[in-house]
Structure formats: C-alpha cells, structure tokens
Design a protein around this motif. Sequence first.
Motif, PDB file in Angstrom:
ATOM      1  N   GLY A  31       0.717  -1.086  -0.064  1.00 35.46           N
ATOM      2  CA  GLY A  31      -0.049  -0.121   0.017  1.00 35.46           C
ATOM      3  C   GLY A  31       1.013   1.254  -0.078  1.00 35.46           C
ATOM      4  O   GLY A  31       0.245   2.344  -0.193  1.00 35.46           O
ATOM      5  N   PHE A  32       2.350   0.925  -0.010  1.00 37.03           N
ATOM      6  CA  PHE A  32       3.004   2.230   0.098  1.00 37.03           C
ATOM      7  C   PHE A  32       3.768   2.347  -1.276  1.00 37.03           C
ATOM      8  O   PHE A  32       3.871   1.579  -1.969  1.00 37.03           O
ATOM      9  CB  PHE A  32       4.281   1.858   1.085  1.00 37.03           C
ATOM     10  N   GLU A  33       3.893   3.797  -1.496  1.00 34.78           N
ATOM     11  CA  GLU A  33       4.444   4.247  -2.717  1.00 34.78           C
ATOM     12  C   GLU A  33       6.157   4.237  -2.707  1.00 34.78           C
ATOM     13  O   GLU A  33       6.553   4.438  -1.400  1.00 34.78           O
ATOM     14  CB  GLU A  33       4.070   5.658  -3.179  1.00 34.78           C
ATOM     15  N   PRO A  34       6.811   3.888  -3.580  1.00 37.46           N
ATOM     16  CA  PRO A  34       8.359   3.869  -3.231  1.00 37.46           C
ATOM     17  C   PRO A  34       8.902   5.450  -2.985  1.00 37.46           C
ATOM     18  O   PRO A  34       8.277   6.169  -3.469  1.00 37.46           O
ATOM     19  CB  PRO A  34       8.898   3.410  -4.637  1.00 37.46           C
ATOM     20  N   LYS A  77      -1.699  -9.231   4.986  1.00 34.80           N
ATOM     21  CA  LYS A  77      -2.966  -8.297   5.476  1.00 34.80           C
ATOM     22  C   LYS A  77      -3.566  -7.376   4.277  1.00 34.80           C
ATOM     23  O   LYS A  77      -4.605  -7.203   4.117  1.00 34.80           O
ATOM     24  CB  LYS A  77      -2.702  -7.457   6.643  1.00 34.80           C
ATOM     25  N   CYS A  78      -2.462  -6.711   3.469  1.00 36.28           N
ATOM     26  CA  CYS A  78      -2.864  -5.687   2.634  1.00 36.28           C
ATOM     27  C   CYS A  78      -3.493  -6.213   1.277  1.00 36.28           C
ATOM     28  O   CYS A  78      -4.141  -5.715   0.785  1.00 36.28           O
ATOM     29  CB  CYS A  78      -1.545  -5.053   2.144  1.00 36.28           C
ATOM     30  N   THR A  79      -3.073  -7.345   0.959  1.00 34.12           N
ATOM     31  CA  THR A  79      -3.570  -8.133  -0.402  1.00 34.12           C
ATOM     32  C   THR A  79      -4.649  -8.898  -0.203  1.00 34.12           C
ATOM     33  O   THR A  79      -5.593  -9.308  -0.777  1.00 34.12           O
ATOM     34  CB  THR A  79      -2.449  -8.967  -0.848  1.00 34.12           C
ATOM     35  N   GLY A  80      -5.091  -9.442   1.393  1.00 35.30           N
ATOM     36  CA  GLY A  80      -6.251 -10.120   1.528  1.00 35.30           C
ATOM     37  C   GLY A  80      -5.966 -11.583   1.058  1.00 35.30           C
ATOM     38  O   GLY A  80      -7.004 -12.480   0.781  1.00 35.30           O
ATOM     39  N   PRO A 104       0.703 -18.520   0.564  1.00 38.63           N
ATOM     40  CA  PRO A 104       1.821 -17.956   1.608  1.00 38.63           C
ATOM     41  C   PRO A 104       2.677 -16.940   0.928  1.00 38.63           C
ATOM     42  O   PRO A 104       2.704 -16.930  -0.431  1.00 38.63           O
ATOM     43  CB  PRO A 104       2.681 -19.336   1.629  1.00 38.63           C
ATOM     44  N   TRP A 105       3.303 -16.138   1.792  1.00 36.24           N
ATOM     45  CA  TRP A 105       4.099 -14.859   1.069  1.00 36.24           C
ATOM     46  C   TRP A 105       5.065 -15.367   0.285  1.00 36.24           C
ATOM     47  O   TRP A 105       5.177 -14.667  -0.770  1.00 36.24           O
ATOM     48  CB  TRP A 105       4.576 -14.069   2.362  1.00 36.24           C
ATOM     49  N   PRO A 106       5.668 -16.297   0.053  1.00 34.64           N
ATOM     50  CA  PRO A 106       6.722 -16.750  -1.018  1.00 34.64           C
ATOM     51  C   PRO A 106       5.977 -16.813  -2.273  1.00 34.64           C
ATOM     52  O   PRO A 106       6.610 -16.530  -3.446  1.00 34.64           O
ATOM     53  CB  PRO A 106       7.400 -18.018  -0.769  1.00 34.64           C
ATOM     54  N   LEU A 107       4.869 -17.301  -2.496  1.00 37.22           N
ATOM     55  CA  LEU A 107       4.042 -17.298  -3.794  1.00 37.22           C
ATOM     56  C   LEU A 107       3.334 -15.924  -3.895  1.00 37.22           C
ATOM     57  O   LEU A 107       3.178 -15.682  -5.110  1.00 37.22           O
ATOM     58  CB  LEU A 107       2.966 -18.402  -3.494  1.00 37.22           C
ATOM     59  N   LEU A 108       3.049 -15.313  -2.653  1.00 40.50           N
ATOM     60  CA  LEU A 108       2.322 -13.968  -3.061  1.00 40.50           C
ATOM     61  C   LEU A 108       3.227 -12.867  -3.779  1.00 40.50           C
ATOM     62  O   LEU A 108       2.718 -12.370  -4.364  1.00 40.50           O
ATOM     63  CB  LEU A 108       1.758 -13.316  -1.369  1.00 40.50           C
ATOM     64  N   ILE A 109       4.329 -12.777  -3.257  1.00 39.78           N
ATOM     65  CA  ILE A 109       5.488 -12.025  -3.868  1.00 39.78           C
ATOM     66  C   ILE A 109       5.677 -12.216  -5.346  1.00 39.78           C
ATOM     67  O   ILE A 109       5.703 -11.565  -6.098  1.00 39.78           O
ATOM     68  CB  ILE A 109       6.733 -11.965  -2.899  1.00 39.78           C
TER      69      ILE A 109
END
Length: 225
Positions: free
Chosen positions: A180-183, A213-216, A220-225
């Motif tokens: 949810g953040f901008e670089p 949380k942000c993506t809902g 698991p996060w290794p696949l999410l990223i």
Amino acid sequence: MEHHQSEEEICISRQMDFIVPLKQIGLITRAVLEAIFIFYEPRRIIVVTPQREGEILMKLVNQWKVKRVEYFPEETYFKKNFNLSMADITAEYDINRSGDQREPGWWIQQLIKLGAATQIPNISKNYAVWDGDLVPTRRWRICEKDSNGNIKYFIAILQAEARSEFNTAQYALCMKALTGFEPINPSEGGTFVAHHMIFNTEYMKEMLNLMIKCTGSNLPWPLLI
C-alpha cells in the motif's frame, strides 16, 4: 578509503549472521567468504545454495581462511514452514510471468534474503544479506553506536541511477500492491539499491504480515510476492 572498525563495531558484527545466496560456487566464492570473515568476524556465514553446491562448499572451506560457515539447502528453504520447494515457487512464477519480467532466479534470491528472518533457525536479531558475487576489497562501515548508545546500521549504494525504467515501474507496482506504500527515492537523487543490507528480524516479520493483510490473500507470502 577503508573504514577502520572500532572494537565496539566488531563486537556488534560478531553478533550478526551474514546470509549469502549462492547459485553456484565460482572463482570468487573463496574471496567473498574470506573477506566477510576477515573484515566483520560474523557470528555465522550462512550460504543458501543448492544441496550439491553446499556439500562441495563445506569441503572447500576447511582449506580457506574462514570460520563458522554453514550452508542451507536452497531446495528445502521454504519446506518446513510452507511445504514449498524452490521448484514449486519457480513453477508458479513461470506460470504468471509475462513480457519483459525478470528471470525467476533474481526473484528467488530476493525471497531468500527476505525469508531468512523466518526460515533460518536461530537467526540473529539483525542479519546482513550479502550477494554471492560481492567481493569487498576494503572494509565498509556497517554499524556504529550513536551518542545515546543506540546502534545505527549502514548500507552501501550499488546503483547511482536506475538501470531500467521498466524494472523501476515493476518494483513500484509490486510495492504498492503488496504494502500500500509508494516507493521513496533519495532526496538528492539516485537510488536505494544496495549491494548489502542489514535486516531486523522483527521488522521483516512485520512487513511480511503487512503484505498478507494488505492483499487479503490466502497464499503463503513466498508465492504472494
């Protein structure tokens, strides 16, 4: 100029683990590991590499000027906590890969660096990530205590300017979608692309939880990223 560490700085780095992702042992691997050990005397140097490479490495380091080297098999890095192999993650990446997206190997390296906070047993509270092809010819400052006794950590910038507008745009979209953040870019120009960095395990866990949380997502996060 070379940074001359104080005894206080050495005491800090001696409490830190250094994480080194390594695809394959090469001509400079010895120089990388010996330099890390000589300059920083870390608690452990943990090389994350394919099992075959790790077994070869552990035989070689006995002949090198380096101590406290361990290796973690890349293939099972995410197996214990997520029941995911690197083959699973790579296959998922390839399915969703399109256009000019980077090769999976580069992304896998980033997952290894982020995942050290949760995947490596007994990881130090603060750990350094160090590329397997980064040979320091002099000692860089990585930490110091300020006048209040608080420890400050430092990075070394690798890129003075972005090398690819496409990749920069990809990173920005990825960061926005996941957090949810901008670089944020340096106020004086340049980039925050570093060739080594100090990670705090609690902050890293907090960031990974924020992504979920942000993506809902239920992934698991290794696949999410």
